[in-house]
Each structure stands twice: as C-alpha cells, then as structure tokens.
Design a protein around this motif. Structure first.
Motif, short mmCIF file in Angstrom:
data_model
loop_
_atom_site.label_atom_id
_atom_site.label_comp_id
_atom_site.label_asym_id
_atom_site.label_seq_id
_atom_site.Cartn_x
_atom_site.Cartn_y
_atom_site.Cartn_z
N ILE A 1 0.85 -1.20 0.00
CA ILE A 1 0.00 0.00 0.00
C ILE A 1 0.88 1.25 0.00
N LYS B 1 4.85 1.86 -5.62
CA LYS B 1 4.39 0.49 -5.33
C LYS B 1 4.13 -0.32 -6.60
N GLU C 1 -3.26 -3.24 -8.58
CA GLU C 1 -4.51 -2.49 -8.38
C GLU C 1 -5.66 -3.09 -9.19
N THR D 1 -2.79 -2.52 -3.82
CA THR D 1 -4.21 -2.18 -3.76
C THR D 1 -4.47 -1.00 -2.84
N HIS D 2 -5.63 -0.36 -3.04
CA HIS D 2 -6.12 0.67 -2.13
C HIS D 2 -7.21 0.10 -1.22
N MET E 1 -8.26 -1.36 1.74
CA MET E 1 -7.70 -1.62 3.07
C MET E 1 -8.42 -2.77 3.79
N ALA F 1 -6.74 -5.82 2.58
CA ALA F 1 -5.40 -5.91 3.17
C ALA F 1 -5.48 -6.45 4.59
#
Length: 247
Positions: free
Chosen positions: A40, A47, A169, A200-201, A203, A206
């Motif tokens: 991230i 990234k 992403e 990835t965004h 969260m 994640a």
C-alpha cells in the motif's frame, strides 16, 4: 517454520529510475510461499513499479531479484521461462477483444505450456466454473461487465499454473459494486494457499487477507508487518498520516 527454502522471491537493493527520476531507492523484501503480501501507499510512491519489477516488466536499474532460487535480473537468464510461473493481473483487463473468453484463456496454455486444445479447454472451463462464469465461455470481452472481465483475467493467469500471482490495483478500474466479486476470487485464492503480491487501495482486503503488509513511500519501504499490528499500532508518522486518511 519459515526457512530460506520457503522464500519464493527475494528482493535485494532494488532500484529503478526513469531518466533522472528515482522511483525505487533500494528495496529489500522477502516473499514466502503461501504469503499474501499487500503493498500500500499513496499514488506515485513506487508500489506499482516495485510490483512490475518482480517479473521484470520494468527492468531494475540496480539490485537483484531472486525467484525460486534463480537471479532473474541476470541478463543470461531466460526471463520468459520464469514469467510463465508468475501470473500477472493488471488494472486494465488486457483481454484480446477479437477472441472469446475461452480462446483468451487457452492461448497461453496451448502455445507456451504445449497443452492440447482439449486439455486447455477442459482446464479453462473448470476455472470459469470456479468463478461463476462458465456460461460466458463463448462470449467476447465486449459482452462482459468490468467485474466479469477482471475475473476472466484472473483465471486466465491461473490457467498457466503459476507459483505466484501479482496483482496491480486489480479493482481500481471497476465500478464500486463490482469490486466485491473480484476481491472474493482473490480471497478464495488466498485461502487455497496461493502466494500473492497485491498492490491495492482496498484496506479491508489488506486487513482481512494480507499476511504481510508493506507501506511504500517515496520509493522505500517505511513500514512492514502483520495486519493486526500494522493497522492498529503503526509506528512511522508517514504511515499514521496515510492510514488516518484512508481508514
């Protein structure tokens, strides 16, 4: 037990510049078999460049990347041979528009893995069934939603029997309501023990699926850890600031 034989990818001193712009400034990382490393960071932090260096889609300007015991940054190595073991899924789906879903999926296995058409098609149908898209085998990409295209892109990569999956992403080009169906496929892969590196965004993903979270800022890894510690007790001020904006 974690041993050196469990290390699938070892990154040492990875640097990447585009002209005068230094994007990666010496990254060290180890990705273990069965790990889900989630990378991230803010846009422009490096990234995606880090991810694309792992299979040499971007050629590093310094450092080494060892994959399954082989230094793939050595110019004498046949990188295409090793890339076959590294599935890659992009933001854009990169499906051939003039080929059906089934044809998109069987192209690599027939050409590169030398599977028979029958074997490749049977495997492709099994994978499509798994992601709920067996009824789309003879459809063309233009007839699919964004979420369906991305699920096809994932199983197309899986059809090559990779040892690691790299995701750049994978949900960022999707409408919000389609994100869940793609993340669900990725969660399923993680549960089955697939080694994954995911930029990835998302969260929530994640936190739920990542085994190792890496925060990249200005071309370096500034913090790394298990999700429970990483999200609840961040140490680095830059990470604290970033999480305060995205959580």
């Amino acid at each position: 037990m974690i041993t050196s034989s469990n290390v699938l990818i070892k990154v040492s001193g990875l640097c990447k510049s585009f002209g005068d712009l230094e994007v990666l400034k010496g990254i060290d990382a180890e990705i273990y078999k069965g790990d889900v490393m989630v990378v991230i960071g803010a846009s422009g932090s490096g990234k995606s460049t880090f991810l694309r260096c792992l299979n040499l889609l971007e050629e590093p300007t310094g450092g080494t990347i060892t994959f399954e015991g082989v230094n793939i940054t050595d110019r004498s190595v046949d990188i295409n041979k090793h890339r076959q073991k590294m599935g890659m899924v992009f933001q854009q789906f990169n499906l051939f528009p003039h080929k059906t879903v089934l044809q998109n999926m069987t192209l690599g296995p027939i050409k590169l893995l030398k599977q028979s058409k029958k074997e490749a098609e049977a495997n492709a149908m099994r994978l499509l069934e798994r992601v709920g898209l067996s009824d789309k085998a003879y459809a063309y990409p233009s007839q699919l939603s964004g979420g369906q295209k991305q699920r096809v892109a994932i199983v197309r990569a899986l059809a090559m029997n990779p040892d690691v999956m790299l995701f750049d992403e994978p949900t960022s080009a999707l409408d919000p309501e389609m994100v869940g169906e793609v993340l669900e496929v990725m969660k399923q892969l993680a549960r089955e023990g697939m080694t994954m590196v995911v930029v990835t965004h998302e969260m929530g993903f994640a936190r739920e699926v990542g085994t190792d979270i890496v925060f990249v800022d200005e071309g370096v890894i500034v913090e790394q850890g298990r999700p429970e510690e990483f999200f609840t007790n961040p140490k680095n001020p830059r990470l604290k600031d970033f999480l305060s904006k995205v959580l």
